[in-house]
Write an enzyme that holds these catalytic residues in place. Structure first.
Site, mmCIF file in Angstrom:
data_model
loop_
_atom_site.group_PDB
_atom_site.id
_atom_site.type_symbol
_atom_site.label_atom_id
_atom_site.label_comp_id
_atom_site.label_asym_id
_atom_site.label_seq_id
_atom_site.Cartn_x
_atom_site.Cartn_y
_atom_site.Cartn_z
ATOM 1 N N ASP A 283 0.862 -1.175 0.000
ATOM 2 C CA ASP A 283 0.000 0.000 0.000
ATOM 3 C C ASP A 283 0.902 1.230 0.000
ATOM 4 O O ASP A 283 2.138 1.103 0.045
ATOM 5 C CB ASP A 283 -0.957 0.012 1.195
ATOM 6 C CG ASP A 283 -2.315 0.610 0.824
ATOM 7 O OD1 ASP A 283 -2.323 1.723 0.252
ATOM 8 O OD2 ASP A 283 -3.348 -0.031 1.080
ATOM 9 N N HIS A 338 -13.254 -1.625 -7.753
ATOM 10 C CA HIS A 338 -14.555 -0.936 -7.793
ATOM 11 C C HIS A 338 -14.447 0.538 -7.413
ATOM 12 O O HIS A 338 -15.391 1.302 -7.650
ATOM 13 C CB HIS A 338 -15.579 -1.661 -6.921
ATOM 14 C CG HIS A 338 -15.406 -1.462 -5.446
ATOM 15 N ND1 HIS A 338 -16.427 -1.627 -4.551
ATOM 16 C CD2 HIS A 338 -14.321 -1.123 -4.698
ATOM 17 C CE1 HIS A 338 -16.000 -1.391 -3.325
ATOM 18 N NE2 HIS A 338 -14.723 -1.093 -3.388
#
Length: 439
Positions: A283, A338
């Site tokens: 990340d 998404h």
């Protein structure tokens, strides 16, 4: 002799409710689960997350039949009155939440409106109106005239801090954002920019969502609590990831790269279940390093006790750049794609292609796959449709159907092939297994 008329739709649905409810009651009793109740000590989850499949199916079937029957007997003439009642209930809940009314009511007793108004520092007359509106949705109760007590619904906000954060975020961000969807479409019709959204309209700024969120510690806390509440729910539970893919068949010491994995909750859950696997959580540097990250890592480790064998490591990486780890067996994207419009989604996927090619690895995506309209119970479908609209309102992104997923893979690289799609029972998301086929 007259013909025998067939049962009406009303009777069909009433019978369906009765049959499903009896089945649900049988499931609850056979498993020793407490009966649902409107009382303050009633269970928060009617069917626990780890209950058998049949119990979850019985609950959904009961809710679906009951909702259809309610809609049928309400008829078109009651549509707007019912919606009016719904939004007044929402804002009654906002009022009660804002003035911290719930915390002043004992969980095992009641108190008068007069005393409650004094404790919450609100007008008694208005408190009565607001509380009694909320009671029509079983939020609070009035066991005797003039006395206020908790119901199961209102007690939830006292027992679970994450639910309070979720409510705060809903009132602060979600509702204003949804209300701005018309303005956003009028101002930026067809835009896919992350800075031209309903969220931008609602908060009158020109930053992407997460950049704007980071400027407000209060909203960041609310959003974090909201996400914890969502992921703690049965539909988003990590058990669906742990049990939904054949992790056990992977070779010993296989490396799984968890892209955009935040504090590593998914990797820790997998590491606890599969001790032969290694994990690398990737990340942004601000996510995997720093005091906040360290606290979240500690929380993840304590939740998924796996010892200190260092099978979960962390690496700072921006998924809009080329994948630096080239020797993994599986590259995993859970709840990532998404958040992004098609162009950015294809960039994220494209940055993985060289690594997939080099390692002959599998790409595993865990995300929403929109069902065909009406193909699943509406009590489940509307949850998924809500997420689709949320993605559009906040990110100018969207949830995708199977055809959309196949198209985005094909447009990223014609060799990317969807090999398997599986939706674990009770999961709101699907597991998409993707490989890079030879030309």
């Amino acid at each position: 002799m007259g013909s025998i008329s067939s049962p009406s739709l009303i009777i069909d649905l009433a019978n369906a409710v009765s049959s499903a409810a009896k089945n649900l009651d049988t499931q609850l009793q056979s498993q020793g689960f407490p009966q649902p109740s409107f009382e303050a000590d009633g269970p928060t989850y009617v069917v626990p997350k780890d209950a058998p499949k049949a119990a979850h199916e019985a609950r959904v079937a009961t809710a679906e039949a009951a909702l259809k029957l309610f809609n049928l007997v309400s008829g078109p003439s009651e549509l707007l009155p019912n919606m009016t009642a719904s939004y007044h209930t929402i804002f009654a809940l906002q009022w009660l939440h804002h003035f911290d009314v719930f915390s002043h009511i004992p969980l095992d007793g009641s108190l008068s409106y007069e005393k409650l108004a004094t404790k919450a520092n609100v007008p008694e007359s208005l408190l009565k109106s607001v509380a009694r509106m909320a009671m029509t949705s079983n939020i609070l109760a009035e066991p005797t005239t003039g006395q206020v007590a908790h119901s199961a619904n209102s007690a939830m906000f006292v027992k679970f801090p994450n639910m309070r954060d979720w409510a705060s975020y809903m009132f602060t961000a979600s509702i204003p954002t949804a209300a701005a969807m018309v303005q956003a479409t009028e101002k930026w019709p067809g835009s896919v920019k992350k800075t031209e959204t309903a969220y931008n309209i609602a908060f009158n700024h020109d930053l992407p969502f997460f950049d704007h969120l980071s400027q407000s510690p209060v909203m960041t806390k609310q959003f974090s609590g909201y996400m914890r509440s969502v992921t703690d729910g049965q539909g988003m539970d990590l058990s669906h990831l742990v049990n939904g893919f054949d992790w056990a068949s992977l070779p010993d010491k296989s490396l799984i790269v968890d892209i955009g994995g935040s504090a590593g909750h998914a990797s820790y859950a997998l590491a606890a279940a599969y001790p032969h696997l290694r994990f690398e959580v990737q990340d942004l540097d601000t996510v995997v390093n720093g005091e906040k990250a360290a606290k979240e890592h500690e929380e993840a480790v304590s939740k998924h006790v796996i010892g200190t064998d260092n099978r979960v490591t962390f690496k700072a990486h921006n998924f809009f750049e080329a994948q630096p780890t080239k020797d993994a067996t599986v590259y995993m994207l859970r709840m990532i794609i998404h958040d992004w419009p098609d162009a950015e989604a294809k960039t994220i996927l494209g940055n993985l292609v060289p690594a997939l090619e080099s390692a002959k690895a599998t790409l595993l995506i865990m995300d929403t796959v929109l069902p065909s309209p009406g193909s699943i119970p509406s009590v489940r479908e509307r949850v998924i449709r809500t997420r689709d609209l949320t993605m559009r309102q906040v990110f100018n992104a969207k949830e995708r159907g199977v055809d959309d997923w196949e198209a985005i893979l094909r447009e990223t690289d014609s060799r990317l092939t969807l090999k398997n799609l599986r939706q674990p029972e009770g999961s709101n998301m699907c597991l998409l297994t993707i490989s890079l086929q030879d030309d």
